[in-house]
Each structure stands twice: as structure tokens, then as C-alpha cells.
Design a protein around this motif. Structure first.
Motif, PDB file in Angstrom:
ATOM      1  N   THR A 103       0.825  -1.204   0.000  1.00 30.64           N
ATOM      2  CA  THR A 103       0.000   0.000   0.000  1.00 30.64           C
ATOM      3  C   THR A 103       0.857   1.251   0.000  1.00 30.64           C
ATOM      4  OG1 THR A 103      -1.805  -1.121   1.149  1.00 30.64           O
ATOM      5  CG2 THR A 103      -1.758   1.282   1.279  1.00 30.64           C
ATOM      6  N   GLU A 104       1.865   1.280   0.843  1.00 27.88           N
ATOM      7  CA  GLU A 104       2.754   2.437   0.913  1.00 27.88           C
ATOM      8  C   GLU A 104       3.480   2.644  -0.408  1.00 27.88           C
ATOM      9  OE1 GLU A 104       6.035   5.056   1.688  1.00 27.88           O
ATOM     10  OE2 GLU A 104       6.215   2.960   1.059  1.00 27.88           O
ATOM     11  N   ILE A 105       3.907   1.550  -1.031  1.00 24.51           N
ATOM     12  CA  ILE A 105       4.606   1.635  -2.314  1.00 24.51           C
ATOM     13  C   ILE A 105       3.663   2.159  -3.396  1.00 24.51           C
ATOM     14  CG2 ILE A 105       5.714   0.291  -4.145  1.00 24.51           C
ATOM     15  CD1 ILE A 105       6.734  -1.593  -1.919  1.00 24.51           C
ATOM     16  N   ASP A 106       2.434   1.636  -3.422  1.00 29.03           N
ATOM     17  CA  ASP A 106       1.454   2.065  -4.416  1.00 29.03           C
ATOM     18  C   ASP A 106       1.196   3.565  -4.304  1.00 29.03           C
ATOM     19  OD1 ASP A 106      -0.811   1.838  -6.338  1.00 29.03           O
ATOM     20  OD2 ASP A 106      -2.018   2.241  -4.570  1.00 29.03           O
ATOM     21  N   LEU A 107       1.018   4.046  -3.106  1.00 31.83           N
ATOM     22  CA  LEU A 107       0.732   5.466  -2.919  1.00 31.83           C
ATOM     23  C   LEU A 107       1.936   6.324  -3.258  1.00 31.83           C
ATOM     24  CD1 LEU A 107      -1.420   5.119   0.277  1.00 31.83           C
ATOM     25  CD2 LEU A 107      -2.177   6.112  -1.878  1.00 31.83           C
ATOM     26  N   ARG A 108       3.127   5.881  -2.887  1.00 27.06           N
ATOM     27  CA  ARG A 108       4.327   6.648  -3.216  1.00 27.06           C
ATOM     28  C   ARG A 108       4.453   6.814  -4.733  1.00 27.06           C
ATOM     29  NH1 ARG A 108       9.053   3.758  -2.720  1.00 27.06           N
ATOM     30  NH2 ARG A 108       8.117   2.762  -0.888  1.00 27.06           N
ATOM     31  N   GLU A 109       4.146   5.753  -5.476  1.00 26.90           N
ATOM     32  CA  GLU A 109       4.231   5.823  -6.927  1.00 26.90           C
ATOM     33  C   GLU A 109       3.163   6.748  -7.512  1.00 26.90           C
ATOM     34  OE1 GLU A 109       3.952   1.735  -8.038  1.00 26.90           O
ATOM     35  OE2 GLU A 109       6.099   1.338  -7.701  1.00 26.90           O
ATOM     36  N   ALA A 131       8.044   9.336   7.062  1.00 32.66           N
ATOM     37  CA  ALA A 131       8.071   9.063   5.618  1.00 32.66           C
ATOM     38  C   ALA A 131       7.151   7.910   5.227  1.00 32.66           C
ATOM     39  CB  ALA A 131       9.500   8.776   5.170  1.00 32.66           C
ATOM     40  N   MET A 132       5.927   7.939   5.735  1.00 31.87           N
ATOM     41  CA  MET A 132       4.927   6.929   5.390  1.00 31.87           C
ATOM     42  C   MET A 132       3.937   7.530   4.405  1.00 31.87           C
ATOM     43  SD  MET A 132       4.085   5.138   9.046  1.00 31.87           S
ATOM     44  CE  MET A 132       5.311   4.172   9.932  1.00 31.87           C
ATOM     45  N   SER A 133       3.974   7.102   3.169  1.00 32.75           N
ATOM     46  CA  SER A 133       3.105   7.659   2.143  1.00 32.75           C
ATOM     47  C   SER A 133       1.632   7.371   2.402  1.00 32.75           C
ATOM     48  CB  SER A 133       3.494   7.104   0.764  1.00 32.75           C
ATOM     49  OG  SER A 133       4.803   7.488   0.434  1.00 32.75           O
ATOM     50  N   ASP A 134       1.346   6.336   3.210  1.00 30.67           N
ATOM     51  CA  ASP A 134      -0.041   5.968   3.464  1.00 30.67           C
ATOM     52  C   ASP A 134      -0.564   6.522   4.783  1.00 30.67           C
ATOM     53  OD1 ASP A 134       1.726   4.235   4.745  1.00 30.67           O
ATOM     54  OD2 ASP A 134       0.437   2.481   4.548  1.00 30.67           O
ATOM     55  N   HIS A 135       0.041   7.603   5.256  1.00 32.93           N
ATOM     56  CA  HIS A 135      -0.504   8.340   6.400  1.00 32.93           C
ATOM     57  C   HIS A 135      -1.801   9.015   5.952  1.00 32.93           C
ATOM     58  CE1 HIS A 135      -0.921  11.540   9.400  1.00 32.93           C
ATOM     59  NE2 HIS A 135      -0.086  10.854  10.170  1.00 32.93           N
ATOM     60  N   LEU A 136      -2.814   9.008   6.813  1.00 32.26           N
ATOM     61  CA  LEU A 136      -4.114   9.577   6.453  1.00 32.26           C
ATOM     62  C   LEU A 136      -3.989  11.026   5.993  1.00 32.26           C
ATOM     63  CD1 LEU A 136      -7.199   9.509   6.299  1.00 32.26           C
ATOM     64  CD2 LEU A 136      -7.257  10.012   8.769  1.00 32.26           C
TER      65      LEU A 136
END
Length: 221
Positions: A103-109, A131-136
């Protein structure tokens, strides 16, 4: 078709909701919240009770609730595992009980594709350091970024942006906030943050329906 005024209003709401989870509470932060309350009531009063919200604001105005107490709620709920109230608002943790996964990778991309750079946001430094791209907060800020892109794009690009918005809402934000609310609201009872999560959940559902009902997209129920 969503008008530019409607899209701009959506952007402002996403920015507002993102700030609730990305910024450390301050007096200025709370004054902005108080100033925004009448507008929020016009949008959500039929779906959500503001009785607890008004009570907390009255306590603050009377000096019974301090900004330091609100800050402590922020720390305990999102940053202090030993607080007994710790509930990080990170999608991978909420939905899959792990960190820095697919999930984090998908959002970062997704962020990289449209040049959304969370690290450039003016936010609470520890969130930036995680550095968590999937933070709300990041996901909500990303939706604000997409709305901004919409207002400056040609019609055919607007449709593609709306497709991304629907993917974010259905694939990430709505299931994320649903799972989060189920456990978080009871933990955060008596704080502004329990109310924030309820508002965000309702707003995301309404926003999804608004996009689906617009003439720009090609979706259907």
C-alpha cells in the motif's frame, strides 16, 4: 460536470481535513477550527451531531480545556505507543497490520506520477520524518492536490484526474477510514479527533457520490 467552484470547495475541504492530522495543534490551529465550524455545520449537521464539538469549544473558550491538553491528545493518539490510546492513522497498519508494505509503495508511486511531494508540506516534523506515504493526512492532502490539478486542466484531463480520485476513494481512503473509525472513535472519545474521523468518513462518502454523479466522468453505480 463539477463546476470550478465545486472543485475548489472540495480542494479546500481536503486541505482542511489533511491539516487536522498533519499539524500539531496550536492556538491558531484551534481558532481556524472554530472559525470553520459554522461552514462545517451547514454541510454535515444533518448527518453528524456537533454537540460534543460545541462542548469542547465552549470548554476551551472558558479556559477549562487548554491547548496543551489538545496537544497531548494528538501525541497520545498518534505518536506515543505506551499512552494506552495509541492508534496511528496509517493505512497499512489499519488494514493489513504492517508497515511500509504494498500500500505504501502504491501510494508513493501515485504521488510521484503527479509530482505530489509530501515532504514539502508545512507539517509536524515527526510525521515528515516517518516518511509513510499511506498516512491519512498525506492521502487527504493528495486528494487536495488532485482537485487543484482538476481546476487547471482541460476537460479530457479532468476525467482522468477524476478516475484517479475514484480509485483513491474506493481503493484506499474509504475502506481505510471505515476500518480506522471502528476502533479509533471509542479510543478517542472526548477529544476533537474522534469527531474529525467521523467528519472525514462522511465527507469521503459524499465526495465519492458527487464525483459519480458528475457529468464529466463515465462511471455508474
Amino acid at each position: 460536470m463539477l463546476s470550478i467552484i465545486e472543485i475548489t470547495a472540495r480542494e479546500q475541504l481536503y486541505q482542511f481535513f489533511a491539516s487536522l492530522f498533519l499539524k500539531e495543534p496550536s492556538r491558531e490551529w484551534l481558532e481556524g477550527l472554530i472559525a470553520t465550524t459554522p461552514y462545517l455545520k451547514t454541510l454535515f449537521a444533518e448527518e453528524i451531531s456537533f454537540q460534543e464539538w460545541d462542548r469542547l469549544i465552549d470548554q476551551y473558550l472558558q479556559g477549562d480545556l487548554t491547548i496543551e491538553k489538545i496537544q497531548q491528545d494528538f501525541y497520545d493518539l498518534f505518536f506515543v505507543p505506551v499512552s494506552g490510546r495509541y492508534a496511528p492513522c496509517v493505512e497499512s497498519i489499519v488494514r493489513y497490520n504492517k508497515m511500509w508494505g504494498e500500500t505504501e509503495i502504491d501510494l508513493r508511486e501515485r504521488y510521484e506520477q503527479v509530482k505530489f511531494i509530501p515532504e514539502k508540506l508545512d507539517i509536524y516534523l515527526p510525521i515528515k520524518q516517518l516518511a509513510m506515504s499511506d498516512h491519512l493526512g498525506y492521502e487527504l492532502a493528495y486528494m487536495a492536490h488532485l482537485c487543484n490539478m482538476e481546476t487547471h486542466s482541460r476537460m479530457e484531463l479532468r476525467q482522468r484526474i477524476q478516475e484517479e480520485e475514484i480509485e483513491m476513494l474506493e481503493g484506499h481512503l474509504i475502506p481505510f477510514i471505515k476500518g480506522y473509525a471502528e476502533s479509533f472513535i471509542s479510543i478517542a472519545t472526548g477529544t476533537f479527533y474522534a469527531l474529525f474521523v467521523q467528519l472525514v468518513q462522511k465527507f469521503l462518502e459524499l465526495d465519492r457520490q458527487m464525483i459519480l454523479n458528475s457529468e464529466v466522468n463515465g462511471y455508474g453505480e
